[in-house]
Design a protein around this motif. Structure first.
Motif, PDB file in Angstrom:
ATOM      1  N   VAL A 247       0.855  -1.191   0.000  1.00  0.00           N
ATOM      2  CA  VAL A 247       0.000   0.000   0.000  1.00  0.00           C
ATOM      3  C   VAL A 247       0.890   1.239   0.000  1.00  0.00           C
ATOM      4  O   VAL A 247       1.841   1.323   0.788  1.00  0.00           O
ATOM      5  N   GLU A 248       0.593   2.176  -0.897  1.00  0.00           N
ATOM      6  CA  GLU A 248       1.343   3.428  -0.968  1.00  0.00           C
ATOM      7  C   GLU A 248       0.379   4.607  -0.982  1.00  0.00           C
ATOM      8  O   GLU A 248      -0.804   4.456  -1.327  1.00  0.00           O
ATOM      9  N   ALA A 249       0.877   5.766  -0.632  1.00  0.00           N
ATOM     10  CA  ALA A 249       0.060   6.982  -0.659  1.00  0.00           C
ATOM     11  C   ALA A 249      -0.465   7.219  -2.074  1.00  0.00           C
ATOM     12  O   ALA A 249       0.238   6.971  -3.058  1.00  0.00           O
ATOM     13  N   ASP A 250      -1.691   7.695  -2.185  1.00  0.00           N
ATOM     14  CA  ASP A 250      -2.321   7.877  -3.488  1.00  0.00           C
ATOM     15  C   ASP A 250      -1.487   8.770  -4.397  1.00  0.00           C
ATOM     16  O   ASP A 250      -1.335   8.489  -5.590  1.00  0.00           O
ATOM     17  N   GLU A 251      -0.912   9.838  -3.846  1.00  0.00           N
ATOM     18  CA  GLU A 251      -0.102  10.751  -4.643  1.00  0.00           C
ATOM     19  C   GLU A 251       1.123  10.032  -5.230  1.00  0.00           C
ATOM     20  O   GLU A 251       1.495  10.248  -6.386  1.00  0.00           O
ATOM     21  N   GLN A 252       1.725   9.170  -4.436  1.00  0.00           N
ATOM     22  CA  GLN A 252       2.896   8.437  -4.896  1.00  0.00           C
ATOM     23  C   GLN A 252       2.523   7.440  -5.990  1.00  0.00           C
ATOM     24  O   GLN A 252       3.235   7.290  -6.986  1.00  0.00           O
ATOM     25  N   VAL A 253       1.396   6.762  -5.815  1.00  0.00           N
ATOM     26  CA  VAL A 253       0.940   5.788  -6.812  1.00  0.00           C
ATOM     27  C   VAL A 253       0.717   6.468  -8.156  1.00  0.00           C
ATOM     28  O   VAL A 253       1.162   5.997  -9.209  1.00  0.00           O
ATOM     29  N   ARG A 254       0.050   7.604  -8.146  1.00  0.00           N
ATOM     30  CA  ARG A 254      -0.246   8.312  -9.393  1.00  0.00           C
ATOM     31  C   ARG A 254       1.024   8.863 -10.046  1.00  0.00           C
ATOM     32  O   ARG A 254       1.133   8.900 -11.274  1.00  0.00           O
ATOM     33  N   ALA A 255       1.978   9.275  -9.225  1.00  0.00           N
ATOM     34  CA  ALA A 255       3.249   9.752  -9.774  1.00  0.00           C
ATOM     35  C   ALA A 255       4.004   8.610 -10.449  1.00  0.00           C
ATOM     36  O   ALA A 255       4.578   8.783 -11.539  1.00  0.00           O
ATOM     37  N   GLU A 256       3.990   7.429  -9.838  1.00  0.00           N
ATOM     38  CA  GLU A 256       4.659   6.273 -10.424  1.00  0.00           C
ATOM     39  C   GLU A 256       3.989   5.867 -11.732  1.00  0.00           C
ATOM     40  O   GLU A 256       4.668   5.510 -12.709  1.00  0.00           O
ATOM     41  N   MET A 257       2.671   5.920 -11.773  1.00  0.00           N
ATOM     42  CA  MET A 257       1.946   5.510 -12.978  1.00  0.00           C
ATOM     43  C   MET A 257       2.261   6.425 -14.153  1.00  0.00           C
ATOM     44  O   MET A 257       2.331   5.972 -15.304  1.00  0.00           O
ATOM     45  N   LYS A 258       2.470   7.694 -13.890  1.00  0.00           N
ATOM     46  CA  LYS A 258       2.767   8.633 -14.969  1.00  0.00           C
ATOM     47  C   LYS A 258       4.134   8.359 -15.600  1.00  0.00           C
ATOM     48  O   LYS A 258       4.396   8.796 -16.721  1.00  0.00           O
ATOM     49  N   ASN A 259       4.985   7.634 -14.884  1.00  0.00           N
ATOM     50  CA  ASN A 259       6.319   7.320 -15.399  1.00  0.00           C
ATOM     51  C   ASN A 259       6.389   5.956 -16.075  1.00  0.00           C
ATOM     52  O   ASN A 259       7.474   5.550 -16.517  1.00  0.00           O
ATOM     53  N   VAL A 260       5.265   5.257 -16.156  1.00  0.00           N
ATOM     54  CA  VAL A 260       5.252   3.945 -16.804  1.00  0.00           C
ATOM     55  C   VAL A 260       5.413   4.129 -18.307  1.00  0.00           C
ATOM     56  O   VAL A 260       4.689   4.915 -18.938  1.00  0.00           O
ATOM     57  N   ARG A 261       6.347   3.387 -18.914  1.00  0.00           N
ATOM     58  CA  ARG A 261       6.672   3.591 -20.327  1.00  0.00           C
ATOM     59  C   ARG A 261       5.574   3.095 -21.261  1.00  0.00           C
ATOM     60  O   ARG A 261       5.245   3.749 -22.241  1.00  0.00           O
ATOM     61  N   ARG A 262       5.019   1.953 -21.004  1.00  0.00           N
ATOM     62  CA  ARG A 262       3.951   1.420 -21.856  1.00  0.00           C
ATOM     63  C   ARG A 262       2.742   1.056 -21.000  1.00  0.00           C
ATOM     64  O   ARG A 262       2.460  -0.114 -20.762  1.00  0.00           O
ATOM     65  N   PRO A 263       2.007   2.047 -20.514  1.00  0.00           N
ATOM     66  CA  PRO A 263       0.899   1.768 -19.595  1.00  0.00           C
ATOM     67  C   PRO A 263      -0.291   1.126 -20.306  1.00  0.00           C
ATOM     68  O   PRO A 263      -0.599   1.447 -21.448  1.00  0.00           O
ATOM     69  N   LEU A 264      -0.916   0.203 -19.631  1.00  0.00           N
ATOM     70  CA  LEU A 264      -2.141  -0.416 -20.136  1.00  0.00           C
ATOM     71  C   LEU A 264      -3.202  -0.324 -19.060  1.00  0.00           C
ATOM     72  O   LEU A 264      -3.017  -0.815 -17.945  1.00  0.00           O
ATOM     73  N   GLU A 265      -4.304   0.300 -19.408  1.00  0.00           N
ATOM     74  CA  GLU A 265      -5.388   0.479 -18.442  1.00  0.00           C
ATOM     75  C   GLU A 265      -6.358  -0.690 -18.510  1.00  0.00           C
ATOM     76  O   GLU A 265      -6.739  -1.148 -19.595  1.00  0.00           O
TER      77      GLU A 265
END
Length: 424
Positions: A247-265
């Protein structure tokens, strides 16, 4: 008999004397002597006052070799066995002053209908008793003249057990009564009408040293059992399904997701209504690093499809995979403008989909997704009668996991195509 002199373990002396509370919850490790002192407390009270007590376990056939034999042993040790008569047919303990102890099993709940005159109930191994049984006893204990008391004794088990949820905290119901860490630290705590008591084998002066050493050895060989048996603490009881869940803070999770190179939702939905929950889980896959992000959720019960559709209307333009067993519900949401499709289900899909989720190196959940955390953080596999793991059954019914299954049903690790994440 007014005064009974008897040697007690110091940590239990106050508990044995105290009758100021309605409920007494004794939580402790193996060999802590909690059941022994409940028996002492019960016999002392019934010798001093004419009362009728009920002793309960989940299975009636286990009572003879546990509670009944223990009461007989304690009466003899106290030197009061001459004032008591033990019979096995029916199984009862009768006192010379008219007091009586009767025994019932929750596997035969119809017999609980006759609780007339009972003013004290001892529920031994209460974590094994179903919550419905506890509620039945709680609702029927109402002596018109004498004070009413329920004594519960148990080894601590999983935090998903009703005992923990009822007496400590139930995250799903947003109910907080007591932090169990406070109990471990203070040992005895009173909250409202409930007296909490925590004990370990260290509180028992009469236990052999080699028994303590056996419990200490569990720290290496069986850490889960060590926590319960030696430390007397609640927690995970069994093999975790997702040990990589964090479990991570919501802000941290969203910051990490923005750095994903090939994101799939991915988005999944599980339908429920009266006895089960509706769940929508929003996910993002980082294929390169094998990370699954769980960043948003919807969770409800006792709601109709129109009500749910209104609740989740902000997600109309995202693709949601839903339980294919509910074609009428899926058709309804499509009519309301949702991009929703049926998932694929087949024989053995629960096991295969669970293994798929387990293959992620890391599962990161936003701290705002309280229901996902509640269901998945301590989720353990069910076991069969031989203690072997059942790979598609769990200690609870995790609705958020079902939603994750459905959302990932077309996800293949070996052939993952990139995608764009939206609506973060």
């Amino acid at each position: 008999m007014k005064n009974i002199e008897f040697i007690l373990n110091d940590h239990f002396a106050e508990f044995v004397e105290d009758w100021d509370h309605k409920i007494y919850l004794l939580v402790g490790g193996y060999g802590s002597s909690k059941s022994y002192h409940v028996a002492v407390k019960l016999i002392r009270k019934l010798l001093q006052e004419k009362r009728k007590a009920l002793v309960v376990r989940e299975v009636y056939d286990t009572i003879r070799d546990s509670c009944y034999d223990l009461l007989e042993e304690v009466a003899e040790a106290m030197g009061v066995d001459g004032y008591l008569t033990f019979t096995t047919s029916p199984m009862q303990v009768r006192f010379k002053n008219g007091s009586k102890i009767i025994f019932k099993g929750m596997d035969k709940p119809a017999k609980l209908k006759s609780m007339n005159g009972v003013s004290i109930v001892w529920i031994e191994e209460c974590s094994e008793v179903k919550y419905a049984g506890f509620k039945e006893i709680l609702g029927r204990l109402r002596h018109p003249v004498l004070s009413n008391h329920i004594i519960l004794s148990t080894n601590p088990v999983s935090k998903s057990n009703w005992c923990y949820r009822y007496f400590f905290q139930d995250k799903k119901a947003k109910l907080f009564i007591l932090d169990d860490e406070k109990l471990y630290k203070e040992r005895c705590v009173v909250v409202g009408k409930t007296y909490y008591h925590h004990s370990t084998v260290d509180d028992n002066y009469f236990v052999p040293q080699d028994y303590i050493e056996q419990l200490d050895d569990l720290k290496i060989h069986d850490p889960d059992l060590y926590r319960v048996a030696r430390k007397g603490r609640f927690g995970v009881n069994g093999r975790l399904v997702f040990p990589q869940f964090v479990v991570e803070a919501d802000e941290q999770v969203r910051a990490e997701m923005k750095n994903v190179r090939r994101p799939l939702e991915k988005n999944g939905m599980d339908f429920g209504f009266v006895t089960s929950y509706n769940a929508v889980v929003r996910m993002l896959i980082d294929h390169d690093n094998k990370i699954l992000y769980l960043y948003d959720e919807y969770y409800s019960k006792d709601k109709t499809d129109p009500e749910i559709a209104e609740d989740i209307k902000k997600w109309k333009d995202i693709l949601i995979k839903a339980d294919c067993a509910e074609p009428k519900a899926i058709r309804y949401y499509k009519q309301k403008g949702f991009r929703i499709r049926a998932c694929k289900k087949f024989k053995g899909s629960r096991k295969i989909y669970t293994k798929k989720v387990k293959r992620f190196r890391k599962i990161v959940c936003s701290d705002k997704c309280e229901n996902i955390i509640d269901e998945l953080q301590d989720l353990t596999f069910a076991v069969d009668k031989n203690g072997e793991i059942i790979e598609d059954e769990f200690n609870i019914d995790p609705h958020t996991l079902s939603a994750i299954w459905y959302g990932l049903d077309d996800y293949e690790v070996s052939d993952l195509k990139g995608g764009n994440i939206r609506n973060l």
